[in-house]
Scaffold this active site. Structure first.
Site, PDB file in Angstrom:
ATOM      1  N   ASP A 176     -11.910  -3.875   2.098  1.00 62.04           N
ATOM      2  CA  ASP A 176     -11.084  -4.825   1.350  1.00 62.04           C
ATOM      3  C   ASP A 176     -11.902  -6.120   1.364  1.00 62.04           C
ATOM      4  O   ASP A 176     -13.132  -6.061   1.550  1.00 62.04           O
ATOM      5  CB  ASP A 176      -9.705  -5.000   2.015  1.00 62.04           C
ATOM      6  CG  ASP A 176      -8.716  -5.786   1.161  1.00 62.04           C
ATOM      7  OD1 ASP A 176      -8.136  -5.206   0.232  1.00 62.04           O
ATOM      8  OD2 ASP A 176      -8.533  -6.997   1.394  1.00 62.04           O
ATOM      9  N   GLN A 181       0.819  -1.210   0.000  1.00 62.73           N
ATOM     10  CA  GLN A 181       0.000   0.000   0.000  1.00 62.73           C
ATOM     11  C   GLN A 181       0.860   1.270   0.000  1.00 62.73           C
ATOM     12  O   GLN A 181       0.480   2.286  -0.585  1.00 62.73           O
ATOM     13  CB  GLN A 181      -0.907  -0.031   1.237  1.00 62.73           C
ATOM     14  CG  GLN A 181      -2.085   0.898   1.164  1.00 62.73           C
ATOM     15  CD  GLN A 181      -3.248   0.322   0.360  1.00 62.73           C
ATOM     16  OE1 GLN A 181      -3.581  -0.844   0.500  1.00 62.73           O
ATOM     17  NE2 GLN A 181      -3.849   1.138  -0.473  1.00 62.73           N
ATOM     18  N   LYS A 227       1.887   1.826  -3.625  1.00 65.86           N
ATOM     19  CA  LYS A 227       0.684   2.072  -4.422  1.00 65.86           C
ATOM     20  C   LYS A 227       0.171   3.485  -4.183  1.00 65.86           C
ATOM     21  O   LYS A 227      -0.131   4.232  -5.115  1.00 65.86           O
ATOM     22  CB  LYS A 227      -0.389   1.055  -4.015  1.00 65.86           C
ATOM     23  CG  LYS A 227      -1.708   1.234  -4.714  1.00 65.86           C
ATOM     24  CD  LYS A 227      -2.799   0.373  -4.092  1.00 65.86           C
ATOM     25  CE  LYS A 227      -2.347  -1.073  -3.967  1.00 65.86           C
ATOM     26  NZ  LYS A 227      -3.467  -1.984  -3.700  1.00 65.86           N
ATOM     27  N   LYS A 247      -2.717  -0.838   6.500  1.00 68.34           N
ATOM     28  CA  LYS A 247      -3.683  -1.901   6.188  1.00 68.34           C
ATOM     29  C   LYS A 247      -4.081  -2.555   7.500  1.00 68.34           C
ATOM     30  O   LYS A 247      -3.331  -2.486   8.472  1.00 68.34           O
ATOM     31  CB  LYS A 247      -3.030  -2.950   5.273  1.00 68.34           C
ATOM     32  CG  LYS A 247      -4.011  -3.821   4.535  1.00 68.34           C
ATOM     33  CD  LYS A 247      -4.535  -3.176   3.267  1.00 68.34           C
ATOM     34  CE  LYS A 247      -5.666  -3.994   2.663  1.00 68.34           C
ATOM     35  NZ  LYS A 247      -6.036  -3.509   1.318  1.00 68.34           N
TER      36      LYS A 247
HETATM   37  P1  NDP Z   1     -14.520  -9.026  -1.838  1.00 66.75           P
HETATM   38  O1  NDP Z   1     -14.624  -9.577  -0.475  1.00 66.75           O
HETATM   39  O2  NDP Z   1     -15.568  -8.103  -2.333  1.00 66.75           O
HETATM   40  O3  NDP Z   1     -14.398 -10.221  -2.891  1.00 66.75           O
HETATM   41  C1  NDP Z   1     -13.367 -11.146  -2.833  1.00 66.75           C
HETATM   42  C2  NDP Z   1     -13.585 -12.163  -3.924  1.00 66.75           C
HETATM   43  O4  NDP Z   1     -12.443 -12.983  -4.037  1.00 66.75           O
HETATM   44  C3  NDP Z   1     -14.747 -13.093  -3.635  1.00 66.75           C
HETATM   45  O5  NDP Z   1     -15.323 -13.485  -4.836  1.00 66.75           O
HETATM   46  C4  NDP Z   1     -14.065 -14.259  -2.968  1.00 66.75           C
HETATM   47  O6  NDP Z   1     -14.751 -15.496  -3.043  1.00 66.75           O
HETATM   48  C5  NDP Z   1     -12.804 -14.337  -3.771  1.00 66.75           C
HETATM   49  N1  NDP Z   1     -11.789 -15.015  -2.977  1.00 66.75           N
HETATM   50  C6  NDP Z   1     -11.303 -14.639  -1.770  1.00 66.75           C
HETATM   51  N2  NDP Z   1     -10.417 -15.526  -1.328  1.00 66.75           N
HETATM   52  C7  NDP Z   1     -10.336 -16.450  -2.297  1.00 66.75           C
HETATM   53  C8  NDP Z   1      -9.577 -17.625  -2.451  1.00 66.75           C
HETATM   54  N3  NDP Z   1      -8.723 -18.016  -1.488  1.00 66.75           N
HETATM   55  N4  NDP Z   1      -9.725 -18.332  -3.589  1.00 66.75           N
HETATM   56  C9  NDP Z   1     -10.590 -17.935  -4.561  1.00 66.75           C
HETATM   57  N5  NDP Z   1     -11.344 -16.837  -4.471  1.00 66.75           N
HETATM   58  C10 NDP Z   1     -11.207 -16.121  -3.353  1.00 66.75           C
HETATM   59  O7  NDP Z   1     -13.084  -8.348  -1.912  1.00 66.75           O
HETATM   60  P2  NDP Z   1     -12.559  -7.238  -2.933  1.00 66.75           P
HETATM   61  O8  NDP Z   1     -13.160  -7.457  -4.268  1.00 66.75           O
HETATM   62  O9  NDP Z   1     -12.684  -5.928  -2.282  1.00 66.75           O
HETATM   63  O10 NDP Z   1     -10.998  -7.583  -2.983  1.00 66.75           O
HETATM   64  C11 NDP Z   1     -10.441  -8.497  -3.937  1.00 66.75           C
HETATM   65  C12 NDP Z   1      -8.964  -8.255  -4.066  1.00 66.75           C
HETATM   66  O11 NDP Z   1      -8.731  -6.906  -4.504  1.00 66.75           O
HETATM   67  C13 NDP Z   1      -8.139  -8.393  -2.777  1.00 66.75           C
HETATM   68  O12 NDP Z   1      -6.848  -8.876  -3.103  1.00 66.75           O
HETATM   69  C14 NDP Z   1      -8.023  -6.961  -2.283  1.00 66.75           C
HETATM   70  O13 NDP Z   1      -6.918  -6.784  -1.436  1.00 66.75           O
HETATM   71  C15 NDP Z   1      -7.837  -6.244  -3.609  1.00 66.75           C
HETATM   72  N6  NDP Z   1      -8.127  -4.812  -3.605  1.00 66.75           N
HETATM   73  C16 NDP Z   1      -9.353  -4.356  -3.213  1.00 66.75           C
HETATM   74  C17 NDP Z   1      -9.608  -2.997  -3.237  1.00 66.75           C
HETATM   75  C18 NDP Z   1     -10.970  -2.459  -2.941  1.00 66.75           C
HETATM   76  O14 NDP Z   1     -11.167  -1.235  -3.155  1.00 66.75           O
HETATM   77  N7  NDP Z   1     -11.931  -3.248  -2.493  1.00 66.75           N
HETATM   78  C19 NDP Z   1      -8.553  -2.017  -3.592  1.00 66.75           C
HETATM   79  C20 NDP Z   1      -7.342  -2.616  -4.083  1.00 66.75           C
HETATM   80  C21 NDP Z   1      -7.145  -3.958  -4.045  1.00 66.75           C
HETATM   81  P3  NDP Z   1     -15.409 -16.124  -1.716  1.00 66.75           P
HETATM   82  O15 NDP Z   1     -16.658 -15.320  -1.523  1.00 66.75           O
HETATM   83  O16 NDP Z   1     -15.649 -17.558  -2.047  1.00 66.75           O
HETATM   84  O17 NDP Z   1     -14.434 -15.954  -0.596  1.00 66.75           O
END
Ligand code: NDP
Length: 450
Positions: free
Chosen positions: A170, A115, A118, A130
């Protein structure tokens, strides 16, 4: 292991390994950044003199705390809360909170470290942090999530403030959780301090386009990488992993730019939808019903297939956007992507690509947007939310998105020009690491030994 053929950097890395035992993801993130810094130290001896690398790899403050709460049946649960206040050279600590059973010290440290660079790349005045907890919101009632969030904030609030530390969402932390966290902060402090959290609801201090920003930004960065090669997203097949906040809005923007998005996934498997993901249905299943992607496939009928427990990257695609979690794209996956003719890869998630997978893509000459650049649109728009909160203003969606487009182009160009300047043209990983590092390092030198 050769980081960058620089003995000084290898020795710093060895010390980091020794002082942070068992934190594999943190080691991986540090190694990836340090691997780009040899040429910077050679050019700028003042950074070595001030021991900037040693200082930048040591969080300014690490918080670990107990989070007790009761479930709906009255049973007591104890979770662990974390906040990594990593670096404040450029502004207040800024970075999301993750609620997921896998959250540990090493995970939060890796995310906080990423972070820092970034946030610098966004060009906005924000430091890096974080946090999160090993709490699993899945299957919990709204009342349970609220009690957990209230307990979490009852400890964390004393460390926050719009000029000190500003969390956001997140994995596992979306609008619902931010609402409960903000409510408890307001109650304890007796202050309507809008700028203390970002990702708030639109009616109470949130910014237009924040929900969309990370996913949109990732696709805008990808489009920019393609544009530099005389290509675009129009008519391309795009594969997205995940089905959460980042994935859903990456799908939306890719579709707006004329691509057909054929996949999404969750931790149980992936959906292949050859006609293109029906975004309204996906939003209904995931955002409204908090369901699984398998439910999407059932409701979509013959168009879509749910493939349980397999890797989404085996599907032939033009553009791969990993938007789920760390280390989800392996070497085997990268080999399959290259074999199937992938043209670009960009990380919507943080560190989803393993180092071995990255090497395969690099050797094949595939343009690769690292998370600290490609997914920085989310935190950049959080900084825009802070800006609106500070001036008690609220901008339109169109204006905010316009700013996001400018910011993503700025990040792309900064990475690209820096890579060129340091002799690695086209290498966005080197460009992002070096540009982010230089910005933070310069501020740290100027601010003295603190
Ligand atoms: P969400 O909780 O909204 O969604 C996470 C998604 O990833 C879900 O579909 C989840 O599935 C899946 N997932 C999580 N763990 C696993 C795993 N071990 N294997 C397969 N699928 C998995 O999170 P975000 O969309 O906010 O975040 C996703 C990524 O983006 C993270 O790495 C986060 O750090 C990064 N990020 C997010 C930001 C944001 O603004 N939200 C900013 C920058 C980066 P399931 O429901 O089955 O767990």
């Amino acid at each position: 292991m050769h980081l960058s053929q620089t003995p000084a950097i290898e020795s710093i890395y060895a010390t980091i390994l020794r002082r942070n035992p068992g934190e594999a993801e943190f080691h991986q993130a540090v190694r990836e950044v340090l691997g780009s810094l040899g040429p910077v130290l050679a050019k700028r001896p003042e950074f070595a003199q001030a021991k900037i690398i040693e200082r930048i790899c040591e969080p300014e403050r690490q918080l670990i705390f107990r989070v007790p709460w009761t479930d709906d049946s009255g049973e007591v649960h104890i979770n662990r809360g974390f906040r990594m206040e990593f670096n404040s050279a450029l502004g207040p600590y800024k970075g999301g909170l993750r609620f997921h059973p896998s959250v540990s010290l090493g995970i939060v440290k890796f995310l906080g470290f990423e972070q820092v660079f970034k946030n610098a790349l966004t060009g906005m005045p924000i430091g890096g942090g974080k946090g999160g907890s090993d709490f699993d919101p899945k299957g919990r009632s709204d009342a349970e999530v609220m009690r957990f969030c209230q307990s979490f904030m009852t400890e964390l609030y004393r460390h926050l403030g719009e000029y000190t530390d500003v969390p956001a969402g997140d994995i596992g932390v979306g609008g619902r959780e931010i609402g409960y966290l903000f409510g408890q902060y307001k109650r304890i402090t007796n202050r309507y301090e809008s700028g203390v959290l970002t990702g708030k609801g639109l009616g109470w201090g949130g910014a237009q386009a924040r929900t969309e920003a990370t996913g949109y930004g990732t696709v805008l960065f990808t489009a920019e990488m393609l544009r530099h090669r005389g290509e675009d997203l129009e008519g391309r097949r795009v594969s997205v992993s995940g089905s959460g906040n980042v994935a859903i809005y990456a799908i939306e923007k890719a579709q707006q730019l004329g691509a057909t998005v054929i996949t999404c996934s969750d931790s149980t498997g992936y959906v292949l939808d050859e006609k293109g993901i029906d975004l309204d249905l996906l939003k209904q299943v995931k955002e409204t019903e908090r369901g699984r992607v398998s439910h999407y496939a059932e409701r979509r009928g013959a168009h879509a297939a749910f493939v349980e427990g397999a890797s989404v990257w085996a599907v032939p695609t033009d553009v791969a956007l990993p938007c789920a979690t760390q280390n989800e794209l392996s070497e085997t996956d990268a080999v399959a992507l290259v074999r199937n003719g992938v043209k670009a890869v960009a990380e919507g998630a943080n560190m989803p690509t393993t180092p071995e997978a990255f090497r395969v893509l690099e050797q094949a000459g595939i343009p690769f947007g690292p998370g600290k650049a490609a997914n920085a649109g989310g935190v950049a728009t959080s900084a825009l939310e802070m800006q609106q909160n500070a001036s008690r203003d609220s901008w339109t969606f169109a204006h905010t998105e316009e700013r996001l487009v400018e910011i993503m182009k700025h990040i792309h160009d900064t990475c690209s020009e820096t890579a060129e300047r340091y002799g690695s043209p086209g290498n966005y990983v080197a460009g992002a690491n070096i540009a982010g590092f230089e910005l933070v390092a310069e501020a740290m030198v100027a601010q003295g030994l603190i």
